[in-house]
Design a protein around this motif. Structure first.
Motif, short mmCIF file in Angstrom:
data_model
loop_
_atom_site.label_atom_id
_atom_site.label_comp_id
_atom_site.label_asym_id
_atom_site.label_seq_id
_atom_site.Cartn_x
_atom_site.Cartn_y
_atom_site.Cartn_z
N UNK A 47 0.82 -1.20 0.00
CA UNK A 47 0.00 0.00 0.00
C UNK A 47 0.86 1.26 0.00
N UNK A 48 1.96 1.23 0.75
CA UNK A 48 2.87 2.37 0.79
C UNK A 48 3.50 2.65 -0.57
N UNK A 49 3.68 1.60 -1.35
CA UNK A 49 4.31 1.75 -2.66
C UNK A 49 3.30 2.03 -3.77
N UNK A 50 2.02 1.87 -3.49
CA UNK A 50 1.00 2.09 -4.52
C UNK A 50 1.11 3.48 -5.11
N UNK A 51 1.30 4.46 -4.25
CA UNK A 51 1.46 5.85 -4.69
C UNK A 51 2.60 5.98 -5.70
N UNK A 52 3.69 5.24 -5.47
CA UNK A 52 4.88 5.41 -6.29
C UNK A 52 4.76 4.81 -7.68
N UNK A 53 3.82 3.89 -7.88
CA UNK A 53 3.72 3.23 -9.19
C UNK A 53 3.34 4.22 -10.29
N UNK A 54 2.18 4.90 -10.21
CA UNK A 54 1.90 5.89 -11.25
C UNK A 54 2.87 7.06 -11.22
N UNK A 55 3.33 7.42 -10.03
CA UNK A 55 4.29 8.50 -9.90
C UNK A 55 5.54 8.19 -10.71
N UNK A 56 6.04 6.96 -10.61
CA UNK A 56 7.24 6.55 -11.34
C UNK A 56 6.97 6.47 -12.84
N UNK A 57 5.87 5.81 -13.22
CA UNK A 57 5.57 5.62 -14.64
C UNK A 57 5.36 6.95 -15.37
N UNK A 58 4.92 7.97 -14.64
CA UNK A 58 4.61 9.26 -15.27
C UNK A 58 5.78 10.25 -15.23
N UNK A 59 6.91 9.86 -14.66
CA UNK A 59 8.01 10.83 -14.54
C UNK A 59 8.49 11.35 -15.89
N UNK A 60 8.79 10.46 -16.80
CA UNK A 60 9.28 10.90 -18.10
C UNK A 60 8.18 11.60 -18.90
N UNK A 61 6.94 11.07 -18.96
CA UNK A 61 5.88 11.83 -19.63
C UNK A 61 5.66 13.21 -19.02
N UNK A 62 5.72 13.31 -17.69
CA UNK A 62 5.54 14.62 -17.04
C UNK A 62 6.70 15.55 -17.38
N UNK A 63 7.92 15.01 -17.44
CA UNK A 63 9.05 15.83 -17.85
C UNK A 63 8.86 16.41 -19.23
N UNK A 64 8.38 15.57 -20.15
CA UNK A 64 8.12 16.04 -21.51
C UNK A 64 7.00 17.08 -21.53
N UNK A 65 5.94 16.85 -20.73
CA UNK A 65 4.85 17.82 -20.66
C UNK A 65 5.31 19.15 -20.07
N UNK A 66 6.15 19.09 -19.05
CA UNK A 66 6.67 20.31 -18.44
C UNK A 66 7.51 21.10 -19.43
N UNK A 67 8.35 20.40 -20.20
CA UNK A 67 9.16 21.10 -21.19
C UNK A 67 8.31 21.65 -22.33
N UNK A 68 7.18 21.01 -22.58
CA UNK A 68 6.31 21.46 -23.69
C UNK A 68 5.31 22.53 -23.26
N UNK A 69 4.65 22.34 -22.11
CA UNK A 69 3.55 23.23 -21.71
C UNK A 69 3.89 24.17 -20.55
N UNK A 70 5.00 23.93 -19.87
CA UNK A 70 5.43 24.86 -18.84
C UNK A 70 5.03 24.45 -17.43
#
Length: 425
Positions: A47-70
């Motif tokens: 349960x403690x790691x459940x939070x980290x699963x989507x958090x980890x999977x979305x790191x690179x997509x979020x990085x790309x979104x941040x560089x694209x949309x600010x």
């Protein structure tokens, strides 16, 4: 000279503080959730790691979104999501719904660290970068120093649901502040020309709207030796961080038989030491030495490698014969790691090609969160199998040793990665 940039750093730090309240409230609520839903050590670790699963999977997509949309647009959407997740956790009817709320929280908070690192890169000259980074990264520790006893008091007096509801309310407060006050330097109407020029001339990451639509290719960045070394090294830090973030109250309760109130108070001590060390040594002293003319790379390498090495004190924890002794070892380990932390999170903005800080930060934080996923689960299984925490802390020490080697032999000099077009020449 006006110092509006430090107000921005304080705002971003408050955001990290709030986001970590959302993370520690689960560890604070462990015993109450066990009584409510019958959660075993293994289930709690998962349960403690459940939070980290989507958090980890979305790191690179979020990085790309941040560089694209600010930073601003992505930050507003993400904060809305994580606030909703906190309220959903408060309304959970069982383990399944609590799992769902933690998954949603991981989605909402995924852009926080790469986004904050990107914002610091825009707002701060290179020789102020460590202190600015410490102002937000130290809040990850301060959240436990104050959050665990405060949320523990809320738990004792009002129950575990109130823990999650309180963090949801604080998240709404941060959302309003971020919406009202955050802009990039080029869009900030109240930023003076004097300070704007100071930021630009000091080596801040330039804002390049045309390049932001493209940035450096992901394949190019993810294969750079410096990025791999940084990711492995910081991943080892995050393993220890999440081991303590999720298991420290339970460790003191189970291994040293402290009641919940004393467990929460003892837990706050090493996190408070870590907060002070990060701000004063990892932040202020690092920048102060660089501003005095010391070699910037050598200073950053010293605190990065030296601080992580002090983190090996985690190996001494299971051999302590009292709660006070265990907390002392933990305080030394966290203090060392916290000295290294702001240097580590300042590196994406120091090595990334133009408009690629978010992506480099996302790659780095993917490694962090994979470690964050592993730490609570591995610890849960190890404790269940051995009936003690000795091997749990030994695994953390071994991983830190690998991380130190990665900093030395892979990251090496903290200098910019060539632009993709330059590397092809």
């Amino acid at each position: 000279m006006p110092r509006r940039r430090w107000g921005i750093a304080a705002l971003l730090g408050f955001g990290i503080l709030v986001s970590y309240f959302d993370r520690v409230n689960l560890s604070v609520s462990k015993e109450a959730l066990d009584h409510a839903f019958g959660i075993s050590s293994v289930v709690f670790g998962i349960l403690s790691s459940t939070y980290n699963v989507p958090y980890a999977l979305l790191q690179i997509p979020c990085g790309l979104l941040l560089d694209r949309f600010g930073v601003r647009r992505v930050g507003i959407v993400s904060t809305i999501i994580w606030a909703a997740a906190s309220f959903a956790a408060a309304a959970s009817l069982g383990v399944k719904s609590l799992f769902g709320a933690r998954l949603l929280l991981g989605v909402g908070e995924a852009p926080t660290f790469p986004g904050t690192a990107k914002a610091i890169g825009y707002w701060f000259p290179k020789d102020e970068r460590s202190m600015a980074t410490a102002m937000f990264d130290s809040m990850a520790k301060f959240s436990s120093a104050i959050g665990i006893p405060v949320l523990g008091a809320v738990l004792v007096h009002f129950g575990w649901r109130a823990n999650f509801a309180v963090t949801g309310i604080i998240s709404i407060v941060y959302l309003a502040l971020f919406f009202l006050y955050y802009r990039n330097p080029s869009q900030h109407s109240k930023l003076s020309e004097t300070e704007r020029e100071y930021i630009r001339s000091g080596g801040a990451q330039p804002e390049d709207p045309q390049r932001a639509a493209q940035g450096a290719p992901l394949k190019y960045l993810i294969t750079r030796r410096k990025v791999i070394g940084l990711s492995l090294g910081y991943g080892s830090y995050n393993y220890v961080f999440y081991l303590l973030l999720t298991w420290l109250p339970a460790y003191l309760f189970e291994a040293h038989h402290l009641d919940l109130t004393h467990s929460f108070l003892y837990t706050s001590v090493p996190w408070l030491c870590a907060t002070v060390a990060e701000l004063t040594v990892g932040g202020w002293l690092t920048d102060s030495l660089i501003q005095r003319g010391w070699n910037a790379t050598r200073v950053r390498q010293f605190f990065l490698v030296g601080g992580t090495s002090v983190g090996l004190c985690i190996f001494g924890v299971p051999y302590a014969h009292s709660a006070q002794g265990a907390v002392t070892w933990i305080a030394f380990a966290l203090t060392g790691l916290s000295i290294a932390a702001p240097v580590g999170w300042s590196i994406p903005s120091l090595i990334a090609p133009r408009e690629s800080v978010g992506t480099v930060g996302g790659i780095m934080n993917l490694s962090n969160q994979l470690s964050g996923i592993a730490a609570p689960i591995v610890t849960g299984f190890v404790v269940a199998a051995t009936k003690n925490f000795q091997w749990a802390f030994l695994v953390a020490a071994i991983y830190l040793t690998i991380g130190i080697a990665s900093y030395i032999f892979l990251l090496g000099e903290i200098t910019p990665i060539p632009e993709p077009e330059e590397a092809r020449k």
